[in-house]
Design a protein around this motif. Sequence first.
Motif, PDB file in Angstrom:
ATOM      1  N   GLU A  77      16.347 -21.728  44.344  1.00 58.32           N
ATOM      2  CA  GLU A  77      15.018 -22.337  44.476  1.00 58.32           C
ATOM      3  C   GLU A  77      13.945 -21.266  44.756  1.00 58.32           C
ATOM      4  O   GLU A  77      12.835 -21.319  44.208  1.00 58.32           O
ATOM      5  N   MET A  78      14.276 -20.289  45.568  1.00 58.63           N
ATOM      6  CA  MET A  78      13.310 -19.210  45.846  1.00 58.63           C
ATOM      7  C   MET A  78      13.079 -18.378  44.585  1.00 58.63           C
ATOM      8  O   MET A  78      11.953 -18.015  44.262  1.00 58.63           O
ATOM      9  N   GLN A  79      14.183 -18.104  43.880  1.00 60.60           N
ATOM     10  CA  GLN A  79      14.043 -17.281  42.677  1.00 60.60           C
ATOM     11  C   GLN A  79      13.166 -17.979  41.641  1.00 60.60           C
ATOM     12  O   GLN A  79      12.332 -17.362  40.985  1.00 60.60           O
ATOM     13  N   ARG A  80      13.332 -19.293  41.534  1.00 55.84           N
ATOM     14  CA  ARG A  80      12.518 -20.053  40.572  1.00 55.84           C
ATOM     15  C   ARG A  80      11.026 -19.953  40.941  1.00 55.84           C
ATOM     16  O   ARG A  80      10.172 -19.693  40.096  1.00 55.84           O
ATOM     17  N   MET A  81      10.724 -20.085  42.221  1.00 53.90           N
ATOM     18  CA  MET A  81       9.312 -20.059  42.643  1.00 53.90           C
ATOM     19  C   MET A  81       8.709 -18.662  42.458  1.00 53.90           C
ATOM     20  O   MET A  81       7.549 -18.523  42.099  1.00 53.90           O
ATOM     21  N   ILE A  82       9.528 -17.647  42.714  1.00 52.03           N
ATOM     22  CA  ILE A  82       9.019 -16.271  42.578  1.00 52.03           C
ATOM     23  C   ILE A  82       8.719 -15.981  41.093  1.00 52.03           C
ATOM     24  O   ILE A  82       7.681 -15.417  40.746  1.00 52.03           O
ATOM     25  N   ARG A  83       9.627 -16.427  40.219  1.00 55.73           N
ATOM     26  CA  ARG A  83       9.384 -16.249  38.770  1.00 55.73           C
ATOM     27  C   ARG A  83       8.114 -16.977  38.338  1.00 55.73           C
ATOM     28  O   ARG A  83       7.303 -16.455  37.570  1.00 55.73           O
ATOM     29  N   GLN A  84       7.960 -18.176  38.850  1.00 55.91           N
ATOM     30  CA  GLN A  84       6.779 -18.964  38.490  1.00 55.91           C
ATOM     31  C   GLN A  84       5.491 -18.264  38.934  1.00 55.91           C
ATOM     32  O   GLN A  84       4.512 -18.205  38.207  1.00 55.91           O
ATOM     33  N   ARG A  85       5.523 -17.691  40.142  1.00 56.34           N
ATOM     34  CA  ARG A  85       4.346 -16.966  40.645  1.00 56.34           C
ATOM     35  C   ARG A  85       4.045 -15.758  39.759  1.00 56.34           C
ATOM     36  O   ARG A  85       2.894 -15.450  39.468  1.00 56.34           O
ATOM     37  N   MET A  86       5.093 -15.081  39.323  1.00 55.90           N
ATOM     38  CA  MET A  86       4.898 -13.902  38.464  1.00 55.90           C
ATOM     39  C   MET A  86       4.239 -14.338  37.151  1.00 55.90           C
ATOM     40  O   MET A  86       3.299 -13.689  36.681  1.00 55.90           O
ATOM     41  N   ASP A  87       4.717 -15.441  36.597  1.00 56.67           N
ATOM     42  CA  ASP A  87       4.120 -15.973  35.361  1.00 56.67           C
ATOM     43  C   ASP A  87       2.643 -16.277  35.577  1.00 56.67           C
ATOM     44  O   ASP A  87       1.792 -15.890  34.785  1.00 56.67           O
ATOM     45  N   GLU A  88       2.354 -16.945  36.694  1.00 54.73           N
ATOM     46  CA  GLU A  88       0.955 -17.310  36.989  1.00 54.73           C
ATOM     47  C   GLU A  88       0.086 -16.063  37.038  1.00 54.73           C
ATOM     48  O   GLU A  88      -1.015 -16.029  36.494  1.00 54.73           O
ATOM     49  N   MET A  89       0.604 -15.032  37.702  1.00 63.42           N
ATOM     50  CA  MET A  89      -0.203 -13.804  37.836  1.00 63.42           C
ATOM     51  C   MET A  89      -0.469 -13.181  36.479  1.00 63.42           C
ATOM     52  O   MET A  89      -1.550 -12.649  36.226  1.00 63.42           O
ATOM     53  N   ASN A 320       0.115   0.567  50.767  1.00 60.47           N
ATOM     54  CA  ASN A 320       1.381  -0.169  50.691  1.00 60.47           C
ATOM     55  C   ASN A 320       1.588  -0.711  49.288  1.00 60.47           C
ATOM     56  O   ASN A 320       0.624  -0.919  48.550  1.00 60.47           O
ATOM     57  N   GLY A 321       2.831  -1.010  48.963  1.00 62.34           N
ATOM     58  CA  GLY A 321       3.086  -1.763  47.741  1.00 62.34           C
ATOM     59  C   GLY A 321       2.358  -3.095  47.851  1.00 62.34           C
ATOM     60  O   GLY A 321       2.355  -3.700  48.929  1.00 62.34           O
ATOM     61  N   ASN A 322       1.719  -3.531  46.763  1.00 62.32           N
ATOM     62  CA  ASN A 322       0.938  -4.770  46.888  1.00 62.32           C
ATOM     63  C   ASN A 322       1.551  -5.970  46.173  1.00 62.32           C
ATOM     64  O   ASN A 322       1.029  -7.078  46.256  1.00 62.32           O
ATOM     65  N   LEU A 323       2.672  -5.772  45.495  1.00 61.53           N
ATOM     66  CA  LEU A 323       3.268  -6.872  44.728  1.00 61.53           C
ATOM     67  C   LEU A 323       3.648  -8.059  45.619  1.00 61.53           C
ATOM     68  O   LEU A 323       3.332  -9.213  45.301  1.00 61.53           O
ATOM     69  N   THR A 328       2.916 -13.715  47.208  1.00 63.33           N
ATOM     70  CA  THR A 328       2.999 -14.755  48.245  1.00 63.33           C
ATOM     71  C   THR A 328       1.628 -15.254  48.714  1.00 63.33           C
ATOM     72  O   THR A 328       1.573 -16.184  49.517  1.00 63.33           O
ATOM     73  N   LEU A 329       0.544 -14.645  48.215  1.00 64.51           N
ATOM     74  CA  LEU A 329      -0.793 -14.999  48.712  1.00 64.51           C
ATOM     75  C   LEU A 329      -1.068 -16.508  48.700  1.00 64.51           C
ATOM     76  O   LEU A 329      -1.484 -17.067  49.732  1.00 64.51           O
ATOM     77  N   PRO A 330      -0.841 -17.218  47.589  1.00 64.96           N
ATOM     78  CA  PRO A 330      -1.148 -18.661  47.606  1.00 64.96           C
ATOM     79  C   PRO A 330      -0.301 -19.425  48.619  1.00 64.96           C
ATOM     80  O   PRO A 330      -0.758 -20.421  49.179  1.00 64.96           O
ATOM     81  N   TRP A 331       0.916 -18.944  48.892  1.00 64.29           N
ATOM     82  CA  TRP A 331       1.791 -19.626  49.859  1.00 64.29           C
ATOM     83  C   TRP A 331       1.295 -19.411  51.290  1.00 64.29           C
ATOM     84  O   TRP A 331       1.560 -20.208  52.178  1.00 64.29           O
ATOM     85  N   ILE A 332       0.614 -18.266  51.491  1.00 58.50           N
ATOM     86  CA  ILE A 332       0.022 -18.012  52.814  1.00 58.50           C
ATOM     87  C   ILE A 332      -1.255 -18.848  52.919  1.00 58.50           C
ATOM     88  O   ILE A 332      -1.514 -19.485  53.948  1.00 58.50           O
ATOM     89  N   GLU A 333      -2.024 -18.880  51.834  1.00 59.16           N
ATOM     90  CA  GLU A 333      -3.308 -19.599  51.882  1.00 59.16           C
ATOM     91  C   GLU A 333      -3.110 -21.096  52.094  1.00 59.16           C
ATOM     92  O   GLU A 333      -3.871 -21.721  52.821  1.00 59.16           O
ATOM     93  N   ASP A 334      -2.076 -21.669  51.465  1.00 59.02           N
ATOM     94  CA  ASP A 334      -1.896 -23.127  51.660  1.00 59.02           C
ATOM     95  C   ASP A 334      -0.845 -23.440  52.727  1.00 59.02           C
ATOM     96  O   ASP A 334      -0.533 -24.609  52.983  1.00 59.02           O
ATOM     97  N   GLY A 335      -0.278 -22.421  53.355  1.00 53.15           N
ATOM     98  CA  GLY A 335       0.661 -22.624  54.472  1.00 53.15           C
ATOM     99  C   GLY A 335       2.070 -23.009  54.033  1.00 53.15           C
ATOM    100  O   GLY A 335       2.961 -23.185  54.869  1.00 53.15           O
ATOM    101  N   SER A 336       2.319 -23.100  52.728  1.00 51.34           N
ATOM    102  CA  SER A 336       3.646 -23.575  52.285  1.00 51.34           C
ATOM    103  C   SER A 336       4.751 -22.587  52.655  1.00 51.34           C
ATOM    104  O   SER A 336       5.921 -22.966  52.750  1.00 51.34           O
ATOM    105  N   ILE A 337       4.392 -21.325  52.898  1.00 53.25           N
ATOM    106  CA  ILE A 337       5.411 -20.325  53.256  1.00 53.25           C
ATOM    107  C   ILE A 337       6.183 -20.745  54.526  1.00 53.25           C
ATOM    108  O   ILE A 337       7.344 -20.381  54.696  1.00 53.25           O
ATOM    109  N   LEU A 338       5.532 -21.528  55.371  1.00 53.70           N
ATOM    110  CA  LEU A 338       6.179 -21.947  56.627  1.00 53.70           C
ATOM    111  C   LEU A 338       7.271 -22.993  56.393  1.00 53.70           C
ATOM    112  O   LEU A 338       8.105 -23.235  57.262  1.00 53.70           O
ATOM    113  N   LYS A 339       7.248 -23.607  55.193  1.00 52.34           N
ATOM    114  CA  LYS A 339       8.248 -24.659  54.932  1.00 52.34           C
ATOM    115  C   LYS A 339       9.509 -24.111  54.275  1.00 52.34           C
ATOM    116  O   LYS A 339      10.532 -24.787  54.233  1.00 52.34           O
TER     117      LYS A 339
END
Length: 455
Positions: A77-89, A320-323, A328-339
């Motif tokens: 599930e994490m891998q799927r979300m990370i791939r999706q974020r990469m696509d979005e970027m 620092n590396g910025n990738l 994870t920026l949108p997950w920090i902005e909407d707080g979903s990272i905490l879930k």
Amino acid sequence: MITSVTPLAMKSKRPEFRLQQFRNKGNRMNVDKFSLMGQKLTAHSGIMELMDDLGRALTIEPHMRMLAGGNPAAVPEMQRMIRQRMDEMLQQGDVFDRMLSNYDPPRGNPRFIQALADLLRKQYGWDIGPENIAITNGAQSASFVLLNLLGGRFEGGKCRRVLFPQTPEYIGYCDQILEAGTFIASRPEIEWPFGREKRIFKYRVDFDSVEQIIEREDVGALTFSRPTNPTGNVLTDDEVQRLSKLTADRDIPLIIDSAYGCPFPNVMFAEAEPHWAPHVILMMSLSKLGLPGTRTGIIVAPEPIAAGISSCTAIIGLANGNLGQQLTLPWIEDGSILKFGPEILRPFYEAKSHLASQWTSEFFNGAGIDWAMHVSEGAFFHWLWFPGLRITSKELYQRLKKRNVLTVPGEYFFYGLEEDWPHRHECLRVNYSGDPEAVREGLKIIAEEVAIIQS
Ligand code: PLP
């Protein structure tokens, strides 16, 4: 001044550690040319051995049963979300190009830092702003900088100690301090929460011992990981509050390494609250969320300490590396990272921990050996104890390696102790989160090998 560097000739016999000489345009040059600091940083270390084992098993030695290292598991599930974020970027205008072609400020990406400060303030009521945050190239780099900023030789020649209130502690700190003799550790009390016959123990902070050390020594910082690597122990909220008060009362910075803990990634199976206070330095990381390759460490600290870390980043690595921050920026902005911890990571790792515990009981009881395991409250490890083991755990590690099972010997985690303690030679760390077949076979082989040794 750096003292007591182990002579290089005494290092491991493994070829990659034989650093006595290197070639320079066809000439031989002695490594004595390294400074004392250079010798310290190039000496054989537990963390080097561990990362080397890990890297080899994941590349050129796939036959090894990998129960060492702290690599996160592949969580689908994490891998799927990370791939999706990469696509979005990649789709979002020039976001991807700007990320790769620009340096961030040394403190980290301003948008990421602001969003994180907002999230932590809103969620936990911590009185912090962007000035309290610094990004680093992994939490490992952060602890190197922090330990050497707060411990070691100070003006007037005095040495300030770094106190670990509960040993064993994370192998990765062991060789980071440049001034020999800076670390000091307190032995824990050992509890049997379900009775000795259940073979499950828990380390508890020995507050009398910690207080004695604080009274006796000049302590520059107190440090613990929570959950603790290697044991999977989660210091209780009460223990954390007591340590926090003890240090606040004496103006001692308290470093809480939350690489596996809360607020995220929150790979914890015990209920525990995150803790921050004006004297606390909270270390976090994106690694155990599934992003160790991005090398992103996060520090929440008193303002001068966060600023000090940024200065060190500029000198050591510019930026620092910025990738990881961009991913994870949108997950920090909407707080979903905490879930992600409670909803994805905890169920995933807890199930693996249970399975490995069952195999441990089955094989170890079946082999008729005396064994115990630390209660598994978080992180990716089981901490096994073989009371009265007839060889050291380093020797056990070598015997297991010959049978293609990689573990980490317990000795590496007991630095800073002023007296010997038989217990330190009797423990083994195993990572239970990898390929289930490898974990099962690995545990079976450990049981067989210990039975042979003890027979
Ligand atoms: N702290 C602890 C307790 C760890 O286990 C690790 C890595 O395994 C780190 C810090 C460093 O993590 P990273 O440098 O990947 O952020």
